[in-house]
Write an enzyme that holds these catalytic residues in place. Structure first.
Site, PDB file in Angstrom:
ATOM      1  N   LYS A  12       5.494 -45.701  85.746  1.00 17.16           N
ATOM      2  CA  LYS A  12       5.090 -44.628  86.681  1.00 17.16           C
ATOM      3  C   LYS A  12       5.751 -44.808  88.047  1.00 17.16           C
ATOM      4  O   LYS A  12       6.285 -43.877  88.610  1.00 17.16           O
ATOM      5  CB  LYS A  12       3.574 -44.674  86.972  1.00 17.16           C
ATOM      6  CG  LYS A  12       2.664 -44.399  85.844  1.00 17.16           C
ATOM      7  CD  LYS A  12       1.224 -44.275  86.337  1.00 17.16           C
ATOM      8  CE  LYS A  12       0.653 -45.483  87.044  1.00 17.16           C
ATOM      9  NZ  LYS A  12       0.385 -46.663  86.263  1.00 17.16           N
ATOM     10  N   ARG A  15      -7.987 -42.793  88.431  1.00 21.93           N
ATOM     11  CA  ARG A  15      -8.056 -43.825  87.391  1.00 21.93           C
ATOM     12  C   ARG A  15      -9.298 -43.638  86.513  1.00 21.93           C
ATOM     13  O   ARG A  15      -9.505 -44.398  85.575  1.00 21.93           O
ATOM     14  CB  ARG A  15      -8.161 -45.216  88.006  1.00 21.93           C
ATOM     15  CG  ARG A  15      -6.901 -45.749  88.652  1.00 21.93           C
ATOM     16  CD  ARG A  15      -5.929 -46.295  87.636  1.00 21.93           C
ATOM     17  NE  ARG A  15      -5.522 -47.664  87.798  1.00 21.93           N
ATOM     18  CZ  ARG A  15      -4.524 -48.091  88.559  1.00 21.93           C
ATOM     19  NH1 ARG A  15      -3.832 -47.266  89.291  1.00 21.93           N
ATOM     20  NH2 ARG A  15      -4.210 -49.365  88.578  1.00 21.93           N
ATOM     21  N   ARG A  44       8.004 -58.062  85.580  1.00 22.49           N
ATOM     22  CA  ARG A  44       8.286 -57.198  86.734  1.00 22.49           C
ATOM     23  C   ARG A  44       8.401 -58.019  88.032  1.00 22.49           C
ATOM     24  O   ARG A  44       7.631 -58.940  88.264  1.00 22.49           O
ATOM     25  CB  ARG A  44       7.149 -56.191  86.863  1.00 22.49           C
ATOM     26  CG  ARG A  44       7.264 -55.270  88.050  1.00 22.49           C
ATOM     27  CD  ARG A  44       6.415 -54.054  87.900  1.00 22.49           C
ATOM     28  NE  ARG A  44       4.983 -54.316  87.859  1.00 22.49           N
ATOM     29  CZ  ARG A  44       4.079 -53.367  87.617  1.00 22.49           C
ATOM     30  NH1 ARG A  44       4.470 -52.134  87.355  1.00 22.49           N
ATOM     31  NH2 ARG A  44       2.797 -53.653  87.608  1.00 22.49           N
ATOM     32  N   ARG A  60       3.839 -59.798  91.625  1.00 23.58           N
ATOM     33  CA  ARG A  60       2.509 -59.443  92.150  1.00 23.58           C
ATOM     34  C   ARG A  60       1.443 -60.393  91.604  1.00 23.58           C
ATOM     35  O   ARG A  60       1.520 -60.826  90.455  1.00 23.58           O
ATOM     36  CB  ARG A  60       2.161 -58.016  91.711  1.00 23.58           C
ATOM     37  CG  ARG A  60       2.689 -56.960  92.653  1.00 23.58           C
ATOM     38  CD  ARG A  60       2.582 -55.582  92.094  1.00 23.58           C
ATOM     39  NE  ARG A  60       1.316 -55.300  91.412  1.00 23.58           N
ATOM     40  CZ  ARG A  60       1.014 -54.128  90.872  1.00 23.58           C
ATOM     41  NH1 ARG A  60       1.878 -53.132  90.935  1.00 23.58           N
ATOM     42  NH2 ARG A  60      -0.131 -53.946  90.275  1.00 23.58           N
ATOM     43  N   ARG A  69      -6.284 -55.600  82.917  1.00 21.64           N
ATOM     44  CA  ARG A  69      -5.937 -54.285  83.491  1.00 21.64           C
ATOM     45  C   ARG A  69      -5.676 -53.263  82.381  1.00 21.64           C
ATOM     46  O   ARG A  69      -6.027 -52.092  82.500  1.00 21.64           O
ATOM     47  CB  ARG A  69      -4.710 -54.409  84.395  1.00 21.64           C
ATOM     48  CG  ARG A  69      -5.039 -55.101  85.703  1.00 21.64           C
ATOM     49  CD  ARG A  69      -3.798 -55.568  86.418  1.00 21.64           C
ATOM     50  NE  ARG A  69      -2.903 -54.499  86.785  1.00 21.64           N
ATOM     51  CZ  ARG A  69      -1.598 -54.652  86.981  1.00 21.64           C
ATOM     52  NH1 ARG A  69      -1.038 -55.840  86.842  1.00 21.64           N
ATOM     53  NH2 ARG A  69      -0.863 -53.632  87.319  1.00 21.64           N
TER      54      ARG A  69
HETATM   55  P1  AMP Z   1      -1.484 -50.562  90.498  1.00 18.22           P
HETATM   56  O1  AMP Z   1      -0.495 -51.010  91.521  1.00 18.22           O
HETATM   57  O2  AMP Z   1      -1.605 -49.067  90.419  1.00 18.22           O
HETATM   58  O3  AMP Z   1      -1.267 -51.193  89.145  1.00 18.22           O
HETATM   59  O4  AMP Z   1      -2.912 -51.074  91.003  1.00 18.22           O
HETATM   60  C1  AMP Z   1      -3.193 -52.456  91.188  1.00 18.22           C
HETATM   61  C2  AMP Z   1      -4.700 -52.647  91.274  1.00 18.22           C
HETATM   62  O5  AMP Z   1      -5.212 -51.916  92.408  1.00 18.22           O
HETATM   63  C3  AMP Z   1      -5.490 -52.140  90.074  1.00 18.22           C
HETATM   64  O6  AMP Z   1      -5.548 -53.095  89.028  1.00 18.22           O
HETATM   65  C4  AMP Z   1      -6.851 -51.882  90.710  1.00 18.22           C
HETATM   66  O7  AMP Z   1      -7.563 -53.082  90.917  1.00 18.22           O
HETATM   67  C5  AMP Z   1      -6.473 -51.346  92.089  1.00 18.22           C
HETATM   68  N1  AMP Z   1      -6.321 -49.863  92.084  1.00 18.22           N
HETATM   69  C6  AMP Z   1      -5.175 -49.144  92.253  1.00 18.22           C
HETATM   70  N2  AMP Z   1      -5.415 -47.829  92.198  1.00 18.22           N
HETATM   71  C7  AMP Z   1      -6.751 -47.709  91.981  1.00 18.22           C
HETATM   72  C8  AMP Z   1      -7.622 -46.604  91.803  1.00 18.22           C
HETATM   73  N3  AMP Z   1      -7.165 -45.339  91.821  1.00 18.22           N
HETATM   74  N4  AMP Z   1      -8.945 -46.861  91.610  1.00 18.22           N
HETATM   75  C9  AMP Z   1      -9.419 -48.105  91.595  1.00 18.22           C
HETATM   76  N5  AMP Z   1      -8.660 -49.204  91.715  1.00 18.22           N
HETATM   77  C10 AMP Z   1      -7.333 -49.010  91.920  1.00 18.22           C
END
Ligand code: AMP
Length: 226
Positions: free
Chosen positions: A27, A102, A136, A169, A180
């Site tokens: 994404k 989400r 990554r 990360r 996740r």
């Molecule tokens: P991402 O970079 O999108 O993979 O997000 C990393 C982490 O941030 C996720 O595993 C969640 O803990 C948190 N996170 C990101 N976006 C959201 C969201 N829309 N709602 C809740 N937690 C989020």
């Protein structure tokens, strides 16, 4: 039906997109491409949260506990960050949401604030996801994304664009990634059905290279918005 309405607009008005897909579906990479091509900002709630954690704000401190466990941060906290970001002037031309919504509550929260034109669902074989995420690496300076096997940087651990340092990360380790992915299956996947019923969702299967995927995204956007 939504596509016909969107088609009457042109690119000078607004494009409001959601990119939906499991962690590791690409994404973020596709969002970067859309940002450059159509000049609309990518809004990644993951990035907004990581910035809040780094800045050690009260919100960031609360969010970190959930992020470290691979869980979703509470809806209210994420909404607070998102609303502030969407109010910034660069969002007037539209935006790409990467990582939001989400779950169903977040989708209804979002629909209260703004209207969405198109949801692009990126589908990837589950077995590929863990490998993709654990390999990554991200640039600390410009956010460019690499993969140690599939798209390695030219110089080890340094960004091709800005020579920034590449890092893994905290939540891209195998144990957290599995959590996740489970969170995605149970909470985020139901959004596919939700947006499908609203006639807003299109699915693209990511079974080839990043460039091939980019072409698929581009052709979907042309078909939808021109
Ligand atoms: P991402 O970079 O999108 O993979 O997000 C990393 C982490 O941030 C996720 O595993 C969640 O803990 C948190 N996170 C990101 N976006 C959201 C969201 N829309 N709602 C809740 N937690 C989020």
């Amino acid at each position: 039906m939504i596509f016909k309405r969107a088609k009457r607009w042109n690119l000078l008005t607004q494009i409001k997109l959601i990119l939906l897909g499991a962690p590791g579906s690409g994404k973020g990479t596709q969002a970067k491409f859309i940002t450059e091509k159509y000049n609309i900002p990518q809004i990644s709630t993951g990035d907004l949260l990581r910035n809040a954690v780094k800045a050690q704000t009260e919100l960031g401190k609360k969010a970190k506990v959930f992020m470290d466990e691979g869980k979703l941060v509470p809806d209210k906290l994420v909404l607070e960050l998102l609303e502030a970001r969407l109010a910034e002037p660069d969002c007037e031309a539209g935006f790409i949401l990467d990582g939001y919504p989400r779950n169903i509550t977040q989708a209804t929260d979002l629909e209260r604030i703004t209207e969405i034109d198109l949801v692009i669902n990126i589908e990837v074989d589950f077995n590929l996801l863990v490998e993709r995420i654990t390999g990554r690496r991200t640039c600390k300076t410009c956010g460019a994304i690499y993969h140690i096997i599939y798209s390695p940087p030219k110089r080890k651990a340094l960004c091709n664009n800005c020579s920034g340092e590449l890092y893994q990360r905290d939540d891209d380790t195998e144990e957290t990634v599995k959590k996740r992915l489970k969170t995605y299956e149970t909470q985020t996947k139901p959004l596919i059905e939700y947006f499908l019923k609203k006639g807003k969702l299109r699915t693209l299967v990511s079974d080839s290279t990043i460039d091939m995927m980019r072409l698929k995204v581009e052709s979907l956007l042309k078909e939808t918005f021109y």
